[in-house]
Write a protein that holds these residues in place. Structure first.
Motif, PDB file in Angstrom:
ATOM      1  N   MET A 268     -36.587 -16.578 -36.300  1.00  0.00           N
ATOM      2  CA  MET A 268     -36.625 -16.232 -34.977  1.00  0.00           C
ATOM      3  C   MET A 268     -36.658 -14.349 -35.259  1.00  0.00           C
ATOM      4  O   MET A 268     -36.863 -13.678 -34.714  1.00  0.00           O
ATOM      5  N   ALA A 269     -35.152 -14.943 -35.979  1.00  0.00           N
ATOM      6  CA  ALA A 269     -34.079 -13.466 -35.383  1.00  0.00           C
ATOM      7  C   ALA A 269     -35.055 -12.955 -36.225  1.00  0.00           C
ATOM      8  O   ALA A 269     -34.799 -11.068 -36.278  1.00  0.00           O
ATOM      9  N   ALA A 270     -35.589 -12.897 -37.191  1.00  0.00           N
ATOM     10  CA  ALA A 270     -36.372 -11.736 -38.221  1.00  0.00           C
ATOM     11  C   ALA A 270     -37.452 -10.725 -37.382  1.00  0.00           C
ATOM     12  O   ALA A 270     -37.717 -10.202 -37.529  1.00  0.00           O
ATOM     13  N   GLN A 271     -37.659 -11.037 -36.517  1.00  0.00           N
ATOM     14  CA  GLN A 271     -38.836 -10.922 -35.253  1.00  0.00           C
ATOM     15  C   GLN A 271     -38.836 -10.923 -34.194  1.00  0.00           C
ATOM     16  O   GLN A 271     -38.744 -10.686 -33.078  1.00  0.00           O
ATOM     17  N   ALA A 272     -37.552 -10.023 -34.020  1.00  0.00           N
ATOM     18  CA  ALA A 272     -36.916  -9.975 -32.260  1.00  0.00           C
ATOM     19  C   ALA A 272     -36.761  -9.540 -31.671  1.00  0.00           C
ATOM     20  O   ALA A 272     -37.191  -9.424 -30.596  1.00  0.00           O
TER      21      ALA A 272
END
Length: 456
Positions: A268-272
């Protein structure tokens, strides 16, 4: 949204309130059975993936106190990544404890995870707290948490992913649970325990499809979370077997995997940069929507219920952080005495076990809060004996040796600022010291002189 297959992370957990509408011992009775069944599921191969320990480590200590013979097995599963532990020691309320207590809680939780042989979780899990303080993104970032997982205090019912900006400007990706919070999957897919539909495989399959479609619509990132971790729930073999039919298979643009919160929040954080709806600062919005749309009620009254709990907690926090710990450090530096780290660690453990929201918020049955008194007393007993013994030894080492007809008084300022003014002190005067009397002669008065450290 990209055309690529979206990964659906199925995460198995349980939200484990150590005490609430039952006492700690009553809930632990259930915890032992829950953990026994989890270990059995792994041993038989029926359970394929990991279990998240509700974002806290203390429940494994609670289990092993009853099942010490299974420690090696717990440690093996932690090393394998089957048990994902922490980051908290005991998941706390965020407003009724000090910032230092939050930091100590995370430190201890990560330490315990490593002691079991695991890697501390990087998912900042606070699923059922009654609102969130504005510095939590900053605190989480200090412990390398990849994202926060929240629910109450924000009314974005149709958005699962949010950038959350903390008080210091730290921006952290956050996952906001939906309709029934962290219980949504259990309510929607597993159904009501014992009901006809909950044992109907076709009904469960339809529920999975419906929930997946809704979560996909509400999630800005490719990664989607299926979180099975409602209050005190054991894992459900039937719904798990039905969902497992889809593991590692791509169908309808989705791939379902049994994984953990760490894998989900990292993806999820990689596509923040895709996440659009932003929240800022303290999250304490009262509920705005009907229960058909969102069940996040804030329950603000717990801030003042059973106020003695809040007072005892503040006194214990002050005792440890402003007296016992700094005096221990001062004694180590000035007198070369051993720093009492072991005793202080025990004191913090007693105190942190009173910090879960159903405990410190004062919203449980009476016996729960009676049990809290013992934990506070254990913390106080350790902090007070360290403080008094250290002050006595420091006083004995100030200046020249104390003469036979003298006593030495050492005043300790545990505040964060200097004190310039009068201080009221109660002293025990030796019975054999000289006395005098006034004109009326009602009672003898001790006679004494006061000198400073230089003898003036």
């Amino acid at each position: 949204m990209a055309d690529q297959t979206r990964r659906v992370h199925f995460v198995l957990s349980t939200h484990w309130d150590r005490e609430w509408y039952m006492t700690f011992q009553q809930f632990r009775y259930r915890l032992v059975k829950l953990m026994d069944r989890i270990l059995e599921g792994w041993n038989t191969g029926e359970l394929q993936g990991p279990m998240q320990t509700d974002g806290q480590a203390v429940l494994l200590e609670d289990y092993l106190e009853v099942r010490p013979e299974r420690r090696a097995e717990i440690e093996q599963r932690a090393r394998e990544g089957k048990l994902v532990i922490g980051p908290w020691y005991a998941m706390p309320d965020e407003f009724l404890v000090s910032g230092e207590s939050l930091v100590r809680n995370l430190r201890l939780g990560r330490e315990v995870a490593r002691q079991f042989g695991g890697t501390p979780s990087c998912a900042g899990f606070t699923c059922d707290i009654f609102g969130h303080n504005s510095q939590l993104p900053q605190i989480y970032a200090g412990f390398d948490q990849a994202a926060a997982l929240i629910w109450r205090g924000v009314n974005t019912w149709d958005k699962r992913t949010l950038p959350w900006e903390g008080a210091d400007g730290t921006v952290m990706p956050a996952f906001r649970f939906g309709l029934s919070g962290y219980c949504t999957y259990a309510h929607k897919v597993r159904g009501r325990p014992g009901s006809p539909e909950s044992s109907d495989p076709d009904w469960v399959r339809r529920q999975i499809d419906d929930q997946l479609a809704w979560d996909a619509e509400c999630t800005d990132t490719d990664a989607i979370l299926f979180f099975d971790g409602c209050d005190h729930n054991e894992w459900d073999p039937l719904s798990y077997r039905i969902l497992a039919e889809r593991f590692e298979e791509e169908s309808g643009g989705f791939e379902v995997v049994h994984t953990d919160l760490d894998a989900f929040v990292k993806e999820m954080a990689a596509q923040a940069d895709r996440i659009q709806t932003r929240v800022v600062g303290e999250l304490r919005e009262p509920a705005e929507h009907s229960l058909m749309r969102d069940n996040q009620w804030l329950i603000p009254g717990v801030m003042s219920s059973r106020v003695w709990i809040k007072q005892d907690n503040a006194a214990c926090e002050k005792l440890l952080t402003r007296h016992a710990e700094p005096l221990g450090a001062l004694s180590n530096y000035l007198l070369n005495r051993e720093y009492p780290s072991g005793l202080l660690n025990v004191a913090w453990r007693w105190l942190l076990k009173n910090h879960p929201h159903d405990s410190i918020c004062g919203c449980s049955i009476d016996q729960v809060h009676e049990d809290m008194k013992f934990r506070f007393s254990q913390c106080r007993g350790i902090g007070e004996v360290i403080t008094s013994d250290t002050l006595l030894r420091l006083a004995a080492n100030v200046g020249e040796p104390v003469e036979a007809d003298s006593t030495r008084v050492l005043l300790w300022n545990g505040a964060l600022t200097p004190v310039d003014g009068s201080v009221e002190v109660t002293l025990q005067i030796p019975a054999d010291w000289p006395t005098f009397n006034e004109f009326f002669g009602f009672e003898l008065k001790p006679g004494f002189r006061i000198y400073d450290a230089e003898g003036n």
